[in-house]
Motif scaffolding. Structure first.
Motif: not given
Lengths: 476, 591
Positions: A220-246
């Protein structure tokens, strides 16, 4: 009788002395220049051929590491400085203009897992396999002084990645969970988990600075907001992601490099399917970095190549490889948009031109004019089959070439199977060809919201092709 | 839109300032009504139905700038950019505006508008530069009731400057004639080929003889190649290439019995027509034969090229003119032009008009874009040679008289523009590029005639430059070779390469079939039903169905047409409602 006959004075058309340049009177009358289109086309074809002729992207190789290069960091303030960390815990600081190592320090025991330069450029952070986060000064220690970190934080578990906030004295690490640290404290100010997984990378959003994204080992790739205590969103893919870049310019897009050989660009707001799937690698994509213009990105892969993609291009525009370069672990696009740096398994850092045929150094005005003219011509005629064929041609090592072909055959077979299913299977009569994911909707399977943890189950007909599509069978 | 905003001054500007901006300028002597009218007329070149909103906006800005006063109170009597005459703009126009459809992608629209703006700017700049070109074309005007055709060459030579007068001369070469003539691309060098083997090249302006040889064989035609360093001579048996010093470079045995030659300068192709009815193309940059076509039309001794699209025109003894390209073994077009044999053909440099003359003593003008006859003239003796100049003058040789005509395609011509009698029958004729000179080769040698208004006054320094140095020629040669056009790009329409190649329905359908894996439009195959009783067998049933099938089809077509009409009407109504801006309260219940 009135008569006038053409009679030119040669002095108006011939230079006066040999020291002058020749006179070139112009007349742009179209009838004096017939075959405009054909001649321009010929010029465009020649320009394209010359571009391929001058495409020598490799600039230099920086050697000095005694183990594979595991991570790199761009200096935020100077273009000529690069930091690299290797698998034996050594960190090197490079001067790119002189192409030499200016400083070496033994930062960790075991791998250097992550490295980042603070936004002010005065210090940098490293994390390693020895469960420590260390902050180092950018300047080398004076004569007689010992190489010592400014701060050392001992964590509970191994850290696998690290990123620094764009403006504040806050940084994030990942490992068994994603931690947000204040630089002044020795314990994280916030920890995020979502299930029991480990994370492989974490990245702050460059524009919406409180946001961050991470890649988890549960595919999965998970999105967070630093100001909140829980993660925001998550997307599960068929295989693992190694890194990401904005994407630094349109920072609602991010690209993650996946184990299934593809890269996926997502819109952070609509995670249910990727904007674009970037295909061409024939092995797992290991790292990705955007150009500072946000129009292109470069990816490193386990198949020993580097590929450059347009941000919305399904296939790469360029592939770099050498005989000696092994699995490319990390990749960076320099902040002047001109160079690409790659660190690979066989202990070298390579410097490449981002535009393979570009001439380096100062250009005379006439040269620049000619280059611009040729560029325009190439763009104008880029869709003509001859021009496109020359422009697209790249040499690939034999093994890679055959692997690419094989993958294409496999993909075509799956597609054919899907078509047959659609027509001849009673159960699958609900399938339609528009469901066949060409580019969009390929790898992204489902997004879930943090608020209500309801996993949307993929539609029944997806299973049919998903089974054929990916090495893993669909896990409910 | 913005004007309505500025008319409300109280909101936007303090009152004093508004009065300052909008007060009437002081009366000036130049502000007479004509001037104002002329100023309004300035925009004539720009206006047109294609004017986009953007341009309107720009004009608004310009106007508001006009209103701004200089401190002294004077206003610019010639505001805005200088006007460009419409005809000059037309001269540099390449294509019409692209139609943008509403369904186009916004990025594509943007690209199209940008490229159109650029080309419009280029067109305007070129038109402006055209106004300041240094040289003017020559002309000849007679006094009242004096025909220009009665003015003799001597009179013209007497009344022009010395340099021009030297351009009228005669070479008496009675021994080896008659002569074929060719001028080089730049118009500086002259090549003469005598029927009985005499070949000479001359720098005709300085009268410097570059080389003179006798090939000891009959010479059918001579032609300069791409530069003045090489020329081709069609001799009795085969084709020879000599350099400017007269040294034999090549003997091409494959090209035998050549009667006529043409050289395509941008393709580096030498085209030959032979007595054995073969049309052959020789690439002179690599020395390869590109194509050889048997035209199967007998002896080919009438030939010309279309300089606009590099198509070769051949005239035949049965009165037809055929058009050829190296890519096709068949003629691209065949035109029946004359009742007798065709004697000569010429095509003008814009590629619009073809002039032919035949044994039926007629001279005809054709529009070769639509292959239609435009004009037909009767010449008492019939023209044996035709030649067109850069500015569209036509010279026709009838026996030993050379006549020059003006505007043969636009107005019906009754009298020649000029006429001249040479000593013996004319054999070859060629207008000199960039000069007001017509070279005539005849049985008694060569005569150079002054024809005012024949040549293009302003040459392009990067193309054919008559004043180029050796170094410049070398550079030009390299560049020209680099952008040599491949022979397979020769088509009737040379701009075709720049157009969008739309996929046909068949191609799209094929793609669809391939993508789907089956043909969605395929009809089910007829399988006769097995039936035991009755006369109405399945086959007969099918036959009856087929008989009325077209009625079904017609019904379908009618339905779709009706649907189209209704949707179109609805769209229009909607648009009207939107445009009129009147919406009744009940509109929201409408669909």
């Amino acid at each position: 009788m009135k008569v006038k006959v053409l009679s030119r004075n040669p002095d108006d058309y011939v230079r006066e002395t040999k020291l002058d340049i020749q006179r070139v009177p112009r007349n742009y009358d179209p009838t004096l220049h017939p075959f405009e289109v054909s001649r321009e086309y010929t010029r465009a074809l020649n320009a394209t051929k010359l571009e391929r002729l001058f495409a020598k992207p490799f600039v230099t190789s920086l050697d000095g590491h005694r183990d594979g290069v595991n991570c790199m960091a761009k200096h935020t303030k100077t273009l000529s400085t690069l930091l690299s960390g290797s698998c034996d815990g050594e960190v090197k600081v490079w001067n790119l203009t002189k192409r030499e190592c200016v400083r070496t320090l033994q930062a960790h025991e075991g791998f250097v897992r992550g490295m980042v330069v603070r936004f002010c450029g005065s210090s940098f952070f490293t994390v390693g396999d020895d469960k420590t986060i260390k902050q180092w000064k950018m300047e080398a220690p004076g004569y007689g002084e010992e190489e010592e970190p400014l701060n050392t934080i001992l964590g509970k578990s191994v850290f696998t990645g690290l990123d620094h906030h764009q403006k504040d004295a806050v940084f994030a690490t990942c490992g068994q969970q994603v931690d947000i640290w204040d630089e002044q404290r020795t314990s994280p100010i916030r920890s995020f988990t979502w299930g029991v997984d480990s994370f492989s990378a974490v990245r702050f959003n460059p524009v919406e600075t409180e946001l961050l994204a991470s890649c988890a080992s549960d595919r999965s790739v998970v999105l967070y907001d630093m100001r909140e205590s829980t993660p925001l969103k998550k997307v599960i893919m068929t295989m693992r992601s190694n890194t990401l870049c904005w994407n630094p310019m349109e920072a609602y897009y991010f690209t993650c490099c996946n184990e299934d050989y593809n890269l996926y660009t997502y819109d952070m707001r609509f995670l249910d399917k990727p904007i674009t799937v970037h295909m061409d690698h024939v092995s797992a994509a290991l790292d990705v970095d955007y150009s500072p213009t946000g129009k292109e990105f470069v990816s490193a892969s386990f198949d020993k190549t580097i590929r450059i993609f347009a941000k919305d291009g399904g296939h790469s525009r360029e592939v770099y490889h050498t005989k000696r370069m092994q699995h490319v672990i990390c990749i960076k696009w320099s902040l002047d948009n001109k160079y690409i740096l790659s660190g690979s398994d066989e202990m070298n850092i390579r410097l490449w031109k981002a535009n393979a045929a570009e001439k380096l150094g100062v250009m005379s005005p006439r040269e620049r004019e000619a280059a611009n003219y040729n560029q325009t011509l190439k763009e104008k005629f880029q869709h003509h089959p001859q021009v496109r064929r020359v422009a697209r041609h790249r040499h690939l090592p034999k093994s890679l070439y055959h692997q690419t072909k094989e993958l294409r055959v496999m993909k075509e077979a799956r597609r054919r199977k899907y078509v047959f299913l659609m027509h001849f299977s009673f159960e699958a009569s609900a399938l339609s060809l528009s469901e066949w994911p060409r580019r969009k909707g390929h790898g992204g399977v489902m997004a879930t919201r943090a608020a209500g943890v309801t996993y949307a189950v993929p539609p029944a007909q997806w299973k049919v092709w998903l089974v054929g599509l990916c090495p893993l069978t669909w896990a409910q | 839109m913005s004007t309505t905003e500025t008319t409300d001054p109280a909101v936007l500007l303090p009152e004093g300032l508004w009065h300052k901006l909008h007060r009437k300028p002081a009366a000036r002597y130049w502000k007479d009504p004509q001037e104002v009218a002329r100023k309004d007329g300035n925009n004539v070149g720009k206006t047109g139905q294609q004017q986009a909103q953007k341009a309107n906006k720009r004009r608004l800005v310009e106007d508001s700038e006009d209103e701004e006063q200089v401190l002294s109170g004077k206003s610019d009597p010639f505001p805005g950019p200088a006007p460009i005459p419409e005809d000059r703009l037309q001269k540099f126009k390449r294509k019409d505006k692209t139609k943008t459809s509403r369904s186009q992608h916004y990025k594509l629209k943007d690209i199209i508008t940008r490229s159109e703006e650029t080309s419009e700017m280029a067109q305007k700049q070129a038109a402006r530069l055209d106004l300041v070109l240094p040289e003017d074309a020559g002309f000849l005007e007679g006094d009242e009731d004096e025909d220009t055709c009665t003015i003799s060459q001597e009179d013209i030579a007497d009344s022009v400057d010395i340099t021009s007068a030297t351009k009228h001369f005669s070479l008496k070469l009675s021994q080896f004639g008659p002569y074929r003539v060719d001028y080089s691309n730049t118009g500086r060098q002259l090549l003469l080929g005598g029927r009985r083997g005499h070949v000479a090249c001359i720098d005709w302006q300085t009268k410097h003889l570059m080389c003179e040889i006798n090939v000891m064989e009959s010479v059918n035609d001579v032609k300069w190649l791409h530069s003045e360093a090489m020329y081709a001579v069609a001799q009795k048996k085969c084709l020879y290439i000599y350099d400017s010093k007269g040294i034999e470079l090549h003997c091409i045995r494959k090209f035998n019995d050549v009667l006529r030659m043409q050289f395509l300068p941008f393709h580096f192709l030498l085209v030959t027509a032979s007595a054995t009815s073969f049309l052959q193309y020789l690439d002179v940059s690599v020395g390869k034969e590109v194509s050889a076509t048997c035209t199967k039309t007998g002896r080919l001794d009438v030939m010309c090229q279309n300089p606009h699209n590099a198509i070769v025109h051949l005239g035949h003894s049965n009165g037809t003119v055929t058009l050829w390209s190296p890519n096709q073994k068949e003629a691209l077009a065949k035109m029946l032009c004359h009742q007798g044999a065709v004697r000569s053909v010429a095509v003008d440099k814009t590629g619009m008009y073809m002039v032919t003359s035949g044994m039926d003593k007629k001279m005809k003008v054709y529009d070769i874009r639509s292959f239609k006859p435009l004009k037909s003239y009767f010449l008492p003796a019939g023209a044996s040679c035709l030649s067109l100049s850069q500015r569209g003058l036509l010279s026709a040789a009838t026996g030993d008289i050379v006549q020059v005509y003006r505007d043969v395609w636009s107005t019906p011509v009754t009298k020649p523009y000029m006429a001249h009698r040479v000593q013996k029958a004319v054999w070859g004729m060629h207008f000199c590029p960039f000069e007001d000179v017509l070279g005539v080769g005849h049985g008694d040698g060569f005569t150079s005639l002054l024809v005012p208004g024949a040549g293009e006054p302003n040459f392009d320094g990067l193309g054919a430059n008559p004043y180029r140095s050796a170094k410049q020629r070398q550079e030009w040669e390299v560049k020209a070779l680099l952008e040599k056009i491949q022979p397979d790009l020769i088509t009737l329409d040379p701009t075709e390469l720049g157009r969008v190649d739309h996929a046909t329905f068949e191609m799209k359908h094929q793609d669809r079939v391939q993508a789907l894996g089956f043909d969605p439009l395929a009809k089910q195959k007829f399988v006769p039903r097995y039936k035991k009783k009755g006369r109405s067998s399945a086959g007969n049933h099918e036959k009856r169905k087929r008989k009325v099938a077209h009625e079904d089809l017609r019904e379908d077509i009618q339905k779709t047409a009706e649907a189209n009409v209704t949707t179109e009407r609805e769209r229009k109504e909607k648009k009207e409602v939107l445009l009129s801006g009147k919406r009744s309260a009940l509109d929201r219940f409408k669909k």
